[in-house]
Write a protein that holds these residues in place. Structure first.
Motif, PDB file in Angstrom:
ATOM      1  N   ILE A 149       0.601  -1.233  -0.063  1.00  0.00           N
ATOM      2  CA  ILE A 149      -0.055  -0.087  -0.127  1.00  0.00           C
ATOM      3  C   ILE A 149       0.950   1.349  -0.128  1.00  0.00           C
ATOM      4  N   VAL A 150       0.511   2.184  -0.779  1.00  0.00           N
ATOM      5  CA  VAL A 150       1.149   3.441  -0.726  1.00  0.00           C
ATOM      6  C   VAL A 150       0.342   4.768  -0.614  1.00  0.00           C
ATOM      7  N   VAL A 151       1.052   5.639   0.214  1.00  0.00           N
ATOM      8  CA  VAL A 151       0.344   6.995   0.372  1.00  0.00           C
ATOM      9  C   VAL A 151       1.085   8.068  -0.823  1.00  0.00           C
ATOM     10  N   VAL A 152       0.262   8.867  -1.559  1.00  0.00           N
ATOM     11  CA  VAL A 152       0.839   9.732  -2.305  1.00  0.00           C
ATOM     12  C   VAL A 152       0.388  10.932  -1.842  1.00  0.00           C
ATOM     13  N   ARG A 153       1.417  11.847  -1.625  1.00  0.00           N
ATOM     14  CA  ARG A 153       1.375  13.097  -1.003  1.00  0.00           C
ATOM     15  C   ARG A 153       1.763  14.400  -2.185  1.00  0.00           C
ATOM     16  N   ARG A 154       0.958  15.175  -2.511  1.00  0.00           N
ATOM     17  CA  ARG A 154       1.482  16.212  -3.272  1.00  0.00           C
ATOM     18  C   ARG A 154       1.651  17.443  -2.812  1.00  0.00           C
ATOM     19  N   PHE A 155       2.674  18.065  -2.986  1.00  0.00           N
ATOM     20  CA  PHE A 155       2.933  19.444  -2.340  1.00  0.00           C
ATOM     21  C   PHE A 155       2.542  20.554  -3.115  1.00  0.00           C
ATOM     22  N   PRO A 156       2.569  21.712  -2.613  1.00  0.00           N
ATOM     23  CA  PRO A 156       2.034  23.015  -3.392  1.00  0.00           C
ATOM     24  C   PRO A 156       3.043  23.188  -4.684  1.00  0.00           C
ATOM     25  N   ASP A 157       4.151  22.934  -4.402  1.00  0.00           N
ATOM     26  CA  ASP A 157       5.189  23.225  -5.621  1.00  0.00           C
ATOM     27  C   ASP A 157       5.092  22.112  -6.656  1.00  0.00           C
ATOM     28  N   GLY A 158       4.054  21.003  -6.594  1.00  0.00           N
ATOM     29  CA  GLY A 158       3.872  20.282  -7.538  1.00  0.00           C
ATOM     30  C   GLY A 158       4.745  18.929  -7.361  1.00  0.00           C
ATOM     31  N   LYS A 159       5.670  18.849  -6.626  1.00  0.00           N
ATOM     32  CA  LYS A 159       6.353  17.770  -6.241  1.00  0.00           C
ATOM     33  C   LYS A 159       5.405  16.808  -5.504  1.00  0.00           C
ATOM     34  N   GLN A 160       5.757  15.484  -5.465  1.00  0.00           N
ATOM     35  CA  GLN A 160       5.009  14.313  -5.135  1.00  0.00           C
ATOM     36  C   GLN A 160       6.013  13.485  -4.150  1.00  0.00           C
ATOM     37  N   LYS A 161       5.359  12.918  -3.136  1.00  0.00           N
ATOM     38  CA  LYS A 161       6.332  11.913  -2.198  1.00  0.00           C
ATOM     39  C   LYS A 161       5.340  10.802  -1.924  1.00  0.00           C
ATOM     40  N   VAL A 162       5.989   9.724  -2.105  1.00  0.00           N
ATOM     41  CA  VAL A 162       5.367   8.383  -1.733  1.00  0.00           C
ATOM     42  C   VAL A 162       5.708   7.873  -0.583  1.00  0.00           C
ATOM     43  N   PHE A 163       4.893   7.387   0.304  1.00  0.00           N
ATOM     44  CA  PHE A 163       4.943   6.777   1.528  1.00  0.00           C
ATOM     45  C   PHE A 163       4.409   5.293   1.509  1.00  0.00           C
ATOM     46  N   GLU A 164       5.599   4.296   1.917  1.00  0.00           N
ATOM     47  CA  GLU A 164       5.109   2.845   1.794  1.00  0.00           C
ATOM     48  C   GLU A 164       4.396   2.481   3.095  1.00  0.00           C
ATOM     49  N   PHE A 165       3.485   1.750   3.043  1.00  0.00           N
ATOM     50  CA  PHE A 165       2.775   1.099   4.123  1.00  0.00           C
ATOM     51  C   PHE A 165       2.343  -0.270   4.053  1.00  0.00           C
ATOM     52  N   ASP A 166       2.992  -1.164   4.774  1.00  0.00           N
ATOM     53  CA  ASP A 166       3.006  -2.778   4.876  1.00  0.00           C
ATOM     54  C   ASP A 166       2.033  -2.991   5.820  1.00  0.00           C
ATOM     55  N   TYR A 167       0.592  -3.295   5.334  1.00  0.00           N
ATOM     56  CA  TYR A 167      -0.274  -3.483   6.507  1.00  0.00           C
ATOM     57  C   TYR A 167      -0.088  -4.927   7.172  1.00  0.00           C
ATOM     58  N   ASP A 168       0.281  -5.894   6.446  1.00  0.00           N
ATOM     59  CA  ASP A 168       0.941  -6.791   7.307  1.00  0.00           C
ATOM     60  C   ASP A 168       1.780  -6.783   8.335  1.00  0.00           C
ATOM     61  N   GLU A 169       2.864  -6.069   8.092  1.00  0.00           N
ATOM     62  CA  GLU A 169       3.541  -5.727   9.100  1.00  0.00           C
ATOM     63  C   GLU A 169       3.028  -5.007  10.402  1.00  0.00           C
ATOM     64  N   PHE A 170       2.154  -3.960   9.959  1.00  0.00           N
ATOM     65  CA  PHE A 170       1.536  -3.251  10.971  1.00  0.00           C
ATOM     66  C   PHE A 170       0.660  -4.172  11.745  1.00  0.00           C
ATOM     67  N   ALA A 171      -0.161  -5.016  11.106  1.00  0.00           N
ATOM     68  CA  ALA A 171      -0.936  -5.958  12.013  1.00  0.00           C
ATOM     69  C   ALA A 171      -0.263  -6.602  12.775  1.00  0.00           C
ATOM     70  N   SER A 172       1.210  -7.150  12.519  1.00  0.00           N
ATOM     71  CA  SER A 172       1.803  -8.157  13.376  1.00  0.00           C
ATOM     72  C   SER A 172       2.296  -7.467  14.573  1.00  0.00           C
ATOM     73  N   GLY A 173       2.129  -6.052  14.388  1.00  0.00           N
ATOM     74  CA  GLY A 173       2.812  -5.225  15.427  1.00  0.00           C
ATOM     75  C   GLY A 173       4.239  -4.771  15.188  1.00  0.00           C
ATOM     76  N   ASP A 174       4.759  -4.629  13.928  1.00  0.00           N
ATOM     77  CA  ASP A 174       5.966  -4.272  13.524  1.00  0.00           C
ATOM     78  C   ASP A 174       5.751  -3.047  12.655  1.00  0.00           C
ATOM     79  N   LYS A 175       6.904  -2.283  12.734  1.00  0.00           N
ATOM     80  CA  LYS A 175       6.726  -1.024  11.959  1.00  0.00           C
ATOM     81  C   LYS A 175       5.589  -0.160  12.055  1.00  0.00           C
TER      82      LYS A 175
END
Length: 191
Positions: A149-175
């Motif tokens: 899973i990813v979160v895409v964030r767009r900034f006012p200057d038009g640049k974008q940043k992608v944040f990764e999200f691993d649901y399985d790791e989160f659900a197991s209590g990691d990261k």
């Protein structure tokens, strides 16, 4: 984490996320809420029915009101908008008792798309994390790639940043730190 603990953990996460989503409609200016595009406010001057209107905040942040004309509402709190209207209208209506009421919150928004039960645009009435947004969207579908899973964030200057999200790791209590707070305009993509 065994299967039963995992199911209980996921249920608790989804319960709190869905339960807290009921607060979306409880936004008031008490918390310092700042108006944004598509929010609906009612502006009225006591004793004058001609000076009572529901107005929508335009994409440029402006609103229009009789005798006042156009004024900036985006980024202001309800109290700040009330004072701005009062200052501009006092020339025409001395001692004007101006009331501004937030009728509908339509800003800020995030988007959840892809393989979730109910892809949607969500109006954030409070801070929201990735897991909470997924819960509001009904959770992951059976075919979701929960580890990418990813979160895409767009900034006012038009640049974008992608944040990764691993649901399985989160659900197991990691990261757990990957369950970031979402910002207005973020898009959560579930492949």
């Amino acid at each position: 984490m065994n299967s039963l603990k995992l199911k209980v953990f996921l249920f608790v996460c989804m319960f709190f996320a869905v339960a807290s989503s009921g607060a979306f409609a409880q936004i008031t200016d008490k918390g310092g809420y700042k108006l944004g595009p598509e929010d609906v406010v009612e502006i009225s001057v006591w004793g004058d029915e001609e000076l009572a209107r529901e107005v929508v905040v335009r994409p440029d942040g402006g609103v229009s009101f009789p005798l006042v004309g156009d004024l900036k509402a985006g980024g202001l709190t309800i109290d700040q908008l009330r004072e701005e209207v009062r200052k501009r209208i006092v020339e025409y209506v001395p001692d004007a008792a101006v009331t501004v009421i937030l009728r509908k919150v339509e800003n800020p928004k995030i988007y959840v798309m892809g393989k979730v039960q109910s892809p949607k645009m969500i109006v954030m009435g409070q801070e929201m994390t990735v897991v909470q947004a997924l819960a509001v969207a009904g959770g992951l579908s059976n075919f979701a790639d929960s580890g990418n899973i990813v979160v895409v964030r767009r900034f006012p200057d038009g640049k974008q940043k992608v944040f990764e999200f691993d649901y399985d790791e989160f659900a197991s209590g990691d990261k757990l730190e990957q369950n970031i707070l979402l910002m207005p305009g973020d898009t959560v993509v579930v492949p």
